[in-house]
Design a protein around this motif. Structure first.
Motif, mmCIF file in Angstrom:
data_model
loop_
_atom_site.group_PDB
_atom_site.id
_atom_site.type_symbol
_atom_site.label_atom_id
_atom_site.label_comp_id
_atom_site.label_asym_id
_atom_site.label_seq_id
_atom_site.Cartn_x
_atom_site.Cartn_y
_atom_site.Cartn_z
ATOM 1 N N ASP A 1 0.766 -1.265 0.095
ATOM 2 C CA ASP A 1 -0.072 0.089 -0.116
ATOM 3 C C ASP A 1 0.951 1.230 -0.137
ATOM 4 O O ASP A 1 2.157 1.066 0.056
ATOM 5 C CB ASP A 1 -0.954 -0.091 1.158
ATOM 6 N N ILE A 2 0.321 2.339 -0.210
ATOM 7 C CA ILE A 2 0.961 3.659 -0.540
ATOM 8 C C ILE A 2 1.688 4.126 0.967
ATOM 9 O O ILE A 2 2.820 4.390 0.748
ATOM 10 C CB ILE A 2 -0.050 4.690 -1.047
ATOM 11 N N TRP A 3 1.090 3.964 1.820
ATOM 12 C CA TRP A 3 1.522 4.490 3.331
ATOM 13 C C TRP A 3 2.820 3.372 3.422
ATOM 14 O O TRP A 3 3.820 3.994 3.877
ATOM 15 C CB TRP A 3 0.741 4.037 4.371
ATOM 16 N N SER A 4 2.968 1.978 3.212
ATOM 17 C CA SER A 4 4.053 1.267 3.366
ATOM 18 C C SER A 4 5.235 1.676 2.485
ATOM 19 O O SER A 4 6.513 1.664 2.618
ATOM 20 C CB SER A 4 3.917 -0.125 3.231
ATOM 21 N N PHE A 5 4.641 2.247 1.567
ATOM 22 C CA PHE A 5 5.561 2.768 0.308
ATOM 23 C C PHE A 5 6.343 4.124 0.805
ATOM 24 O O PHE A 5 7.566 4.170 0.492
ATOM 25 C CB PHE A 5 5.063 2.647 -1.013
ATOM 26 N N GLY A 6 5.660 4.781 1.212
ATOM 27 C CA GLY A 6 6.178 5.940 2.032
ATOM 28 C C GLY A 6 7.209 5.735 2.863
ATOM 29 O O GLY A 6 8.295 6.451 3.019
ATOM 30 N N VAL A 7 6.842 4.742 3.826
ATOM 31 C CA VAL A 7 7.818 4.408 4.972
ATOM 32 C C VAL A 7 9.126 3.841 4.140
ATOM 33 O O VAL A 7 10.112 4.364 4.437
ATOM 34 C CB VAL A 7 7.259 3.282 5.895
ATOM 35 N N THR A 8 9.039 3.060 3.179
ATOM 36 C CA THR A 8 10.066 2.209 2.549
ATOM 37 C C THR A 8 10.971 3.556 1.806
ATOM 38 O O THR A 8 12.105 3.394 2.061
ATOM 39 C CB THR A 8 9.779 1.356 1.706
ATOM 40 N N LEU A 9 10.243 4.542 1.217
ATOM 41 C CA LEU A 9 10.969 5.616 0.485
ATOM 42 C C LEU A 9 11.914 6.466 1.714
ATOM 43 O O LEU A 9 12.887 6.673 1.248
ATOM 44 C CB LEU A 9 10.291 6.270 -0.327
ATOM 45 N N HIS A 10 11.327 6.799 2.749
ATOM 46 C CA HIS A 10 11.805 7.535 3.676
ATOM 47 C C HIS A 10 13.281 6.540 4.069
ATOM 48 O O HIS A 10 14.331 7.285 4.331
ATOM 49 C CB HIS A 10 10.981 7.756 4.883
ATOM 50 N N ILE B 1 6.559 11.678 -0.109
ATOM 51 C CA ILE B 1 6.493 10.954 1.216
ATOM 52 C C ILE B 1 5.430 11.386 2.244
ATOM 53 O O ILE B 1 4.780 10.901 2.959
ATOM 54 C CB ILE B 1 8.022 11.031 1.797
ATOM 55 N N GLU B 2 5.347 12.971 2.447
ATOM 56 C CA GLU B 2 4.595 13.541 3.205
ATOM 57 C C GLU B 2 3.033 13.107 2.797
ATOM 58 O O GLU B 2 2.379 13.010 3.979
ATOM 59 C CB GLU B 2 4.660 15.099 3.439
ATOM 60 N N ARG B 3 2.806 13.186 1.613
ATOM 61 C CA ARG B 3 1.455 12.688 1.248
ATOM 62 C C ARG B 3 1.023 11.198 1.499
ATOM 63 O O ARG B 3 0.079 10.808 1.787
ATOM 64 C CB ARG B 3 1.162 12.934 -0.233
ATOM 65 N N ALA B 4 2.184 10.469 1.267
ATOM 66 C CA ALA B 4 2.014 9.129 1.321
ATOM 67 C C ALA B 4 1.607 8.611 2.847
ATOM 68 O O ALA B 4 1.012 7.720 3.175
ATOM 69 C CB ALA B 4 2.949 8.093 0.914
ATOM 70 N N LEU B 5 2.428 9.404 3.759
ATOM 71 C CA LEU B 5 2.320 8.941 5.195
ATOM 72 C C LEU B 5 1.010 9.719 5.913
ATOM 73 O O LEU B 5 0.943 9.591 7.138
ATOM 74 C CB LEU B 5 3.675 9.422 5.793
ATOM 75 N N VAL B 6 0.257 10.163 5.171
ATOM 76 C CA VAL B 6 -0.913 10.768 5.636
ATOM 77 C C VAL B 6 -1.695 9.524 6.652
ATOM 78 O O VAL B 6 -1.886 8.368 5.875
ATOM 79 C CB VAL B 6 -2.085 11.463 4.914
ATOM 80 N N ILE B 7 -2.047 9.550 7.969
ATOM 81 C CA ILE B 7 -2.809 8.302 8.403
ATOM 82 C C ILE B 7 -4.123 8.110 8.001
ATOM 83 O O ILE B 7 -4.526 7.012 7.935
ATOM 84 C CB ILE B 7 -2.640 8.726 10.086
ATOM 85 N N ALA B 8 -5.046 9.144 7.447
ATOM 86 C CA ALA B 8 -6.103 8.779 7.081
ATOM 87 C C ALA B 8 -6.244 8.181 5.773
ATOM 88 O O ALA B 8 -5.859 9.100 4.774
ATOM 89 C CB ALA B 8 -7.202 10.097 7.328
ATOM 90 N N PRO B 9 -6.309 7.035 5.697
ATOM 91 C CA PRO B 9 -6.237 6.515 4.080
ATOM 92 C C PRO B 9 -7.496 7.339 2.966
ATOM 93 O O PRO B 9 -6.871 7.190 1.915
ATOM 94 C CB PRO B 9 -7.024 5.112 4.225
ATOM 95 N N ASP B 10 -8.345 7.710 3.536
ATOM 96 C CA ASP B 10 -9.116 8.723 2.344
ATOM 97 C C ASP B 10 -8.367 9.938 1.862
ATOM 98 O O ASP B 10 -8.794 10.535 0.915
ATOM 99 C CB ASP B 10 -10.470 8.854 2.842
#
Length: 85
Positions: free
Chosen positions: A1-10, A54-63
């Motif tokens: 998912d995008i959140w995990s991808f953001g964490v990985t990129l960071h 990364i900032e946009r990927a790590l937004v906690i609210a999925p929507d």
């Protein structure tokens, strides 16, 4: 998912998780406590695009978080930026 991808990129770019170091990892994730690394080249266009994603990927609210479609639009909008030489 995008959140995990953001964490990985960071982690790949900055060498650490995007969470406060003095926080227990699970609590930081659950509470959405994000602490992006500061870098010396923050003025570079490539760095700004990457940080923006990364900032946009790590937004906690999925929507409110980037979807794969929005990621492609964001990268297309910034297509003049070269990430690889």
């Amino acid at each position: 998912d995008i959140w995990s991808f953001g964490v990985t990129l960071h982690v790949l770019r900055y060498g650490r998780f995007p969470f406060p170091p003095d926080y227990e990892l699970r609590s930081a994730i659950r509470e959405g406590r994000i602490e992006l690394s500061e870098v010396a080249c923050a003025g570079d266009a490539e760095e700004q695009v990457l940080r923006g994603f990364i900032e946009r990927a790590l937004v906690i609210a999925p929507d409110r978080r980037f979807t794969p479609h929005r990621l492609l639009r964001y990268l297309t909008k910034n297509k003049g930026v070269q990430f690889l030489d």
